[in-house]
Design an enzyme around this catalytic site. Structure first.
Site, mmCIF file in Angstrom:
data_model
loop_
_atom_site.group_PDB
_atom_site.id
_atom_site.type_symbol
_atom_site.label_atom_id
_atom_site.label_comp_id
_atom_site.label_asym_id
_atom_site.label_seq_id
_atom_site.Cartn_x
_atom_site.Cartn_y
_atom_site.Cartn_z
ATOM 1 N N ASP A 57 -13.956 -0.997 6.522
ATOM 2 C CA ASP A 57 -13.010 -0.335 7.423
ATOM 3 C C ASP A 57 -13.153 1.174 7.238
ATOM 4 O OD1 ASP A 57 -10.899 0.637 8.885
ATOM 5 O OD2 ASP A 57 -9.430 -0.778 8.094
ATOM 6 N N ASN A 269 1.680 -12.690 6.078
ATOM 7 C CA ASN A 269 2.313 -11.705 5.199
ATOM 8 C C ASN A 269 3.690 -11.265 5.698
ATOM 9 O OD1 ASN A 269 0.409 -11.394 3.102
ATOM 10 N ND2 ASN A 269 -0.888 -10.111 4.398
ATOM 11 N N CYS A 284 17.833 -8.559 8.650
ATOM 12 C CA CYS A 284 16.899 -9.462 7.968
ATOM 13 C C CYS A 284 17.030 -10.887 8.497
ATOM 14 C CB CYS A 284 17.146 -9.449 6.464
ATOM 15 S SG CYS A 284 16.776 -7.872 5.666
#
Length: 349
Positions: A57, A269, A284
């Protein structure tokens, strides 16, 4: 028939035959953290073997992930003696290629030199091709003892921390790109060779250059055969539990399958696991509800994949010790109730 696959990368980490592991996905989903975690677990589980983690990258993050400066030469990770890292610079590789061309023919008026320069700058995927050529060069030249050219490191597995999806897919199209490039060069050599000689071009230098390109093509063809062998190569997709990331992951998997590349693991993730919070915030809870919706879709869509669920932590995952703690959930599933303390026990670097 529903398959009950283990929601970890333990089978991958313990597989004896793998030589190449690619880690890729959409930008910002945690590819570097995941590739670093895989490399750390490989090094921990197989202390007798050497491993190499390579970033292809252009926006390199390995140095940030390990809190240690890496460059185009493989360097040992402090705290893990059997893991090395390197960051490939495509611009430096392009410069090296141009310098090599000048060595073969130092005549500034040679028309072939100008044509070659234009071609190498215009062919799609040339940056990725040069990156891979740089990878091959460093792997070939890497030595245990720099004073002993015969004593080379033998890496058990090489892990690629790749660029965002589009760059990665072009990277994997490298063999066809090089074949196209070499074909054009050879065509020019046959048709324009006599004219170049009349104009003062060095025929011997041109021949040397074409022979080197043939050698590169042969080496890359051999690597490409390994890339399509599931015993030797696999691709780990990384995503987050949102619509755009899921869409991009599916698109990438379809393309990887068209390249006949093995892909059977997905790492998700930044999961909140808010159901198990003692005092969850409303934001949340709302985001976790959304995440669960897409997790359910992934579980249905990828029932024959290893679907690994990784938590969102309270701080950045930087440094070898933090990576060791986080990466263990690639081997053993994260338990929100038992492992909740990990979110706050990470040390900031």
């Amino acid at each position: 028939m529903e398959l009950d696959l283990e929601p970890t990368l333990k089978p991958l980490i313990e597989q004896d035959t793998l030589k190449w592991i690619f880690v890729g996905g959409k930008g910002g989903v945690g590819k570097t953290t995941t590739s670093s975690s895989i490399a750390v677990q490989l090094a921990l589980q197989h202390p007798e073997s050497e491993f190499l983690l390579i970033s292809t990258d252009p926006a390199h993050n390995l140095s940030d992930a390990f809190c240690q400066k890496f460059g185009k030469e493989a360097r040992k990770v402090e705290g893990l003696s059997n893991l090395s890292c390197m960051e490939i610079d495509p611009e430096a590789a392009m410069s090296d290629l141009q310098q090599q061309a000048q060595q073969y023919n130092n005549d500034p008026n040679d028309p072939l030199k100008s044509i070659m320069s234009d071609m190498t700058g215009s062919i799609p995927g040339i940056d990725e091709a040069l990156s891979f050529m740089e990878v091959l060069k460093h792997i070939k030249n890497q030595k245990v003892n720099e004073n002993d050219s015969k004593d080379k490191i033998s890496y058990r597995t090489i892990i690629f921390d790749t660029a965002p999806t589009g760059h990665t897919l072009r990277f994997l199209q490298l063999p066809s790109t090089l074949q196209k490039l070499l074909g054009k060069f050879q065509q020019l050599s046959g048709k324009l060779g006599p004219m170049m000689s009349m104009l003062g071009g060095g025929a011997g230098g041109q021949q040397d250059m074409f022979e080197k390109l043939n050698e590169v093509q042969k080496n890359v063809a051999e690597v490409n055969e390994q890339f399509t062998d599931p015993e030797l190569t696999t691709f780990v997709c990384v995503c987050i539990s949102e619509f755009l990331s899921l869409y991009e992951t599916e698109r990438m998997i379809q393309e990887l399958m068209s390249y006949k590349m093995d892909v059977n693991s997905i790492v998700v993730n930044q999961l909140l696991f808010a159901d198990d919070d003692e005092n969850p915030c409303l934001r949340c809870v709302s985001r976790w509800k959304m995440q669960k919706k897409y997790l359910d879709q992934m579980a249905e869509l990828y029932e024959d994949y290893h679907l690994v669920k990784m938590p969102l932590l309270g701080t950045e995952i930087r440094g070898v010790e933090n990576l060791k703690k986080f990466s263990k959930f690639l081997m053993v599933p994260y338990d929100p109730k038992k492992d909740r303390g990990l979110i706050t026990e990470m040390k900031e670097q």
